[in-house]
Design a protein around this motif. Structure first.
Motif, short mmCIF file in Angstrom:
data_model
loop_
_atom_site.label_atom_id
_atom_site.label_comp_id
_atom_site.label_asym_id
_atom_site.label_seq_id
_atom_site.Cartn_x
_atom_site.Cartn_y
_atom_site.Cartn_z
N ALA A 259 0.91 -1.18 -0.16
CA ALA A 259 0.07 0.09 0.01
C ALA A 259 0.75 1.17 0.02
O ALA A 259 1.96 1.14 -0.02
N PHE A 263 -1.98 4.52 4.29
CA PHE A 263 -3.17 3.86 3.92
C PHE A 263 -4.16 3.34 5.14
O PHE A 263 -5.29 3.07 4.54
N LYS A 270 -5.50 7.30 -0.74
CA LYS A 270 -4.39 5.95 -0.82
C LYS A 270 -4.94 4.93 0.43
O LYS A 270 -4.53 3.98 0.51
N SER A 272 -6.55 1.99 2.47
CA SER A 272 -7.04 0.75 2.12
C SER A 272 -7.85 0.25 3.11
O SER A 272 -7.20 -0.17 4.33
N GLU A 274 -9.08 -2.90 3.64
CA GLU A 274 -8.44 -4.28 3.89
C GLU A 274 -7.51 -3.98 4.80
O GLU A 274 -7.47 -4.69 5.69
#
Length: 295
Positions: A259, A263, A270, A272, A274
């Protein structure tokens, strides 16, 4: 015509000599992921220098509007420089000497950080949660403001705040810290300042301490959450941190995600979901283990 050429040559000669003798204009400062900080700059100062880089600033979108309404209160405590500081605290339901210091990223102690503090309070029963304010009440809403605030932080003042909250926690306190970006570097500095009180340290993509002599004084291991696409706290920086910790004979667990920087921040482009969730689970498990929490 010959006289004209002779005159031109003479003028060119004078200009060349003046240019050679005049000091060269200093290039505009430009930080890159591998730039060396100025002589004497420490880890936190080196990270603050990134605020001058347009790519770094441009990679941080302004946080979306959010208002925290939940448990917790603002506290005020004395700092070791003769002043006072404020923080956001969520006390444990039972008396406890266990404290988690939550350190904001470059935006400051905003409601997103208060929300993070509340999340840890729910997951770490029996632990007092204190979100520190290293900006002394200032909060940024734009990248430009955040960069200026981060650069304006004086190490002496930040350390005085941290030492002050350590005194507030008491002589028997067991302290862990967690922080992101700007706060990631200061999380490690907090563990160093905490001395024997330190029982845990989590740093999300923050600048590591490069002074091995200081790292040798750590009383705890470190969990480092990093991003392989991070141009700033890149894999070279992370690799050197691993080596320095090995020389210092201290344990560091490095977890890399595919990432980019920040993140784990929901307001970052950006982000993430997950990887942020995976990292958070690791962090909570680490803190529960280091605090020796039951159940």
């Amino acid at each position: 015509m010959k006289r004209i050429w002779t005159l031109c040559a003479a003028l060119l000669s004078v200009v060349s000599m003046a240019s050679a003798q005049a000091p060269a204009a200093a290039p505009a400062p430009k930080m890159t992921c591998c730039s060396r900080p100025t002589a004497g700059a420490n880890a936190t100062e080196a990270f603050a220098m990134l605020a001058t880089n347009e790519d770094f600033s441009g990679g941080h979108d302004a946080p979306l509007p959010y208002s925290y309404e939940g448990l917790g209160e603002t506290i005020e405590f004395k700092t070791t420089d003769g002043q006072t500081a404020k923080a956001f605290e969520i006390k444990s339901n039972v008396r406890s000497d266990k404290y988690l210091f939550v350190i904001h990223e470059w935006w400051g102690l905003n409601d997103y950080i208060r929300k993070e503090a509340a999340t840890y309070a729910k997951e770490l029963k029996g632990v007092n949660i204190i979100a520190l304010d290293l900006y002394d009440g200032q909060v940024a809403t734009t990248a430009d403001e955040a960069g200026k605030l981060m650069q304006a932080v004086k190490n002496e003042r930040a350390e005085a705040i941290i030492k002050g909250v350590l005194l507030y926690a008491g002589p028997n306190a067991k302290v862990s810290s967690v922080g992101w970006c700007f706060g990631g570097g200061w999380s490690l500095q907090t563990a160093l300042l905490a001395g024997p009180k330190a029982v845990g340290c989590v740093m999300y993509y923050g600048m590591p301490e490069k002074d091995v002599a200081k790292l040798k004084t750590l009383n705890t291991d470190v969990l480092g959450i990093f991003a392989t696409q991070d141009k700033w706290i890149n894999q070279e920086v992370v690799g050197q941190f691993r080596k320095d910790m090995a020389v210092a004979k201290k344990k560091v667990t490095v977890v890399n995600y595919d990432a980019d920087h920040a993140f784990a921040n929901p307001s970052n482009p950006k982000y993430s979901k997950e990887f942020a969730a995976q990292a958070h689970t690791l962090v909570v498990d680490y803190l529960r283990k280091n605090f020796k929490l039951k159940g």
